[in-house]
Each structure stands twice: as C-alpha cells, then as structure tokens.
Design a protein around this motif. Structure first.
Motif, PDB file in Angstrom:
ATOM      1  N   UNK A   1    -101.332  30.971  83.828  1.00 18.96           N
ATOM      2  CA  UNK A   1    -101.516  31.869  85.127  1.00 18.96           C
ATOM      3  C   UNK A   1    -103.066  31.719  85.605  1.00 18.96           C
ATOM      4  N   UNK A   2    -103.843  31.822  84.501  1.00 19.76           N
ATOM      5  CA  UNK A   2    -105.083  32.045  84.920  1.00 19.76           C
ATOM      6  C   UNK A   2    -105.731  30.530  85.301  1.00 19.76           C
ATOM      7  N   UNK A   3    -105.485  29.537  84.764  1.00 22.50           N
ATOM      8  CA  UNK A   3    -105.837  28.121  84.967  1.00 22.50           C
ATOM      9  C   UNK A   3    -105.293  27.711  86.267  1.00 22.50           C
ATOM     10  N   UNK A   4    -103.976  28.205  86.727  1.00 20.99           N
ATOM     11  CA  UNK A   4    -103.663  27.776  87.932  1.00 20.99           C
ATOM     12  C   UNK A   4    -104.490  28.485  89.004  1.00 20.99           C
TER      13      UNK A   4
ATOM     14  N   UNK B   1    -112.330  21.707  99.159  1.00 17.00           N
ATOM     15  CA  UNK B   1    -112.002  20.995 100.625  1.00 17.00           C
ATOM     16  C   UNK B   1    -112.217  22.163 101.756  1.00 17.00           C
ATOM     17  N   UNK B   2    -112.773  23.064 101.491  1.00 19.69           N
ATOM     18  CA  UNK B   2    -113.475  23.814 102.539  1.00 19.69           C
ATOM     19  C   UNK B   2    -112.068  24.651 103.149  1.00 19.69           C
ATOM     20  N   UNK B   3    -111.361  25.067 102.279  1.00 19.31           N
ATOM     21  CA  UNK B   3    -110.220  25.826 102.931  1.00 19.31           C
ATOM     22  C   UNK B   3    -110.454  27.132 103.078  1.00 19.31           C
ATOM     23  N   UNK B   4    -109.257  28.039 103.380  1.00 19.22           N
ATOM     24  CA  UNK B   4    -109.683  29.355 103.817  1.00 19.22           C
ATOM     25  C   UNK B   4    -110.521  30.079 102.559  1.00 19.22           C
TER      26      UNK B   4
ATOM     27  N   UNK C   1    -106.635  26.581  91.994  1.00 17.14           N
ATOM     28  CA  UNK C   1    -106.504  26.629  93.222  1.00 17.14           C
ATOM     29  C   UNK C   1    -107.769  26.953  93.953  1.00 17.14           C
ATOM     30  N   UNK C   2    -108.470  27.983  93.350  1.00 21.75           N
ATOM     31  CA  UNK C   2    -109.828  28.563  94.028  1.00 21.75           C
ATOM     32  C   UNK C   2    -110.766  27.389  94.001  1.00 21.75           C
ATOM     33  N   UNK C   3    -110.751  26.505  92.860  1.00 30.41           N
ATOM     34  CA  UNK C   3    -111.990  25.374  92.947  1.00 30.41           C
ATOM     35  C   UNK C   3    -111.277  24.272  94.043  1.00 30.41           C
TER      36      UNK C   3
END
Length: 175
Positions: free
Chosen positions: A67-70, A81-84, A74-76
């Motif tokens: 879960x920590x890796x996922x 990609x300059x997302x939210x 996602x944060x990376x």
C-alpha cells in the motif's frame, strides 16, 4: 530365599509381584495413552496457532508495504505529469511571460541574417552549443544582439518569442 508360594486367593497379588517379591502397581493402558495423546494434540495445536499468527503477521506487513509503494508511486506520477497532486516544493515561476507562444514563419523571415566569417574568435551558438563555421547562416536578434545558427534559433522562436540567452522579447519589425 525364595518367597513363599501365594495362596489360592492371592492370584491377583501374585501377578503384581516380580520375581524378587516386590509389588508393582499395575497401570491401565487406556488412561496413560489418552493423556499423552491429549498432551501431544495440545502441543501441535499451539505450534499451528503460532505458525498461523506468524503468517498473518507477515502477510499484514507485506500488505502495508505494498500500500505504501502504491501511494508513493501515484504521488510520484502526479508530480511528474503535473496533475492535481503537484509538489509544494516546485521552483517558483519567473516573471517572464511571453505575449504569445512564438513567432510565425512570416515573422521569422523579417529577422536579420548574416553569413558567418572565419574569424580568430569563433562564436558559439547557445542553442546547439556548436561553433560557427565559415559560410553558415546566422541570425542576430534585434532586441539584444545575440546571434545564433538561423536553423537553431528559428526552431526556438517558433515556440517562444524570446531570446534563448537573455529572454528579451523578440518581435519582427517590418522595415
């Protein structure tokens, strides 16, 4: 000396004595075996419970790690990609804001060009980082005077209407 022979009524007592006349207690095979089996089953159950607890502990630790890796992935990905989920530690934007994206091909034709000459100190194109060779077509920007290979600076100016070195605004002047 030999023990006296048992009487007729003492047949059970004679069976409990060994050859030296000592009496032994007779054990019932049903009770002794049942207790040992019960103890063995209890030990086996305790070992199995401990093994199951260790397995569940490692499974929970693996689930938390996954879960920590996922979440970190996602944060990376959002940061790249300059997302939210942009990082709050980004480099502040400069005050430079071009008026438009770039110059049109018609505007680029109005910028002055010259042929590079063989001189003692050759100029270096700041876009491609190559030195000028004799006879190459170079373009000088009118606002700041910086010079570049014409092909290099034309590609740059098509994207941004500013000098690649000093960010001075470039406009095509019709003369």
């Amino acid at each position: 000396m030999a023990p006296p022979p048992p009487a007729a009524g003492d047949a059970a007592a004679a069976a409990d004595q060994d050859g030296k006349g000592r009496r032994h207690r007779r054990r019932r095979p049903d009770c002794a075996g049942a207790g040992a089996r019960l103890l063995s089953l209890g030990v086996q159950a305790a070992v199995m419970a401990a093994a199951l607890a260790l397995f569940l502990l490692f499974a929970a630790a693996a689930a938390i790690l996954l879960l920590h890796l996922v979440v970190a992935a996602r944060a990376f990905r959002n940061q790249r990609h300059g997302g939210a989920g942009r990082s709050r530690y980004r480099v502040p934007e400069t005050s430079y804001t071009p008026s438009r994206a770039g110059l049109s091909p018609a505007d680029l034709r109005f910028l002055p060009c010259f042929a590079a000459s063989a001189s003692s100190s050759p100029e270096l194109c700041a876009v491609c980082l190559e030195a000028a060779c004799a006879g190459e077509r170079w373009r000088a920007l009118p606002a700041c005077g910086h010079a570049f290979h014409a092909a290099c600076v034309d590609r740059w100016l098509a994207r941004a209407a500013a000098c690649p070195v000093c960010r001075a605004a470039v406009s095509a002047s019709v003369s």
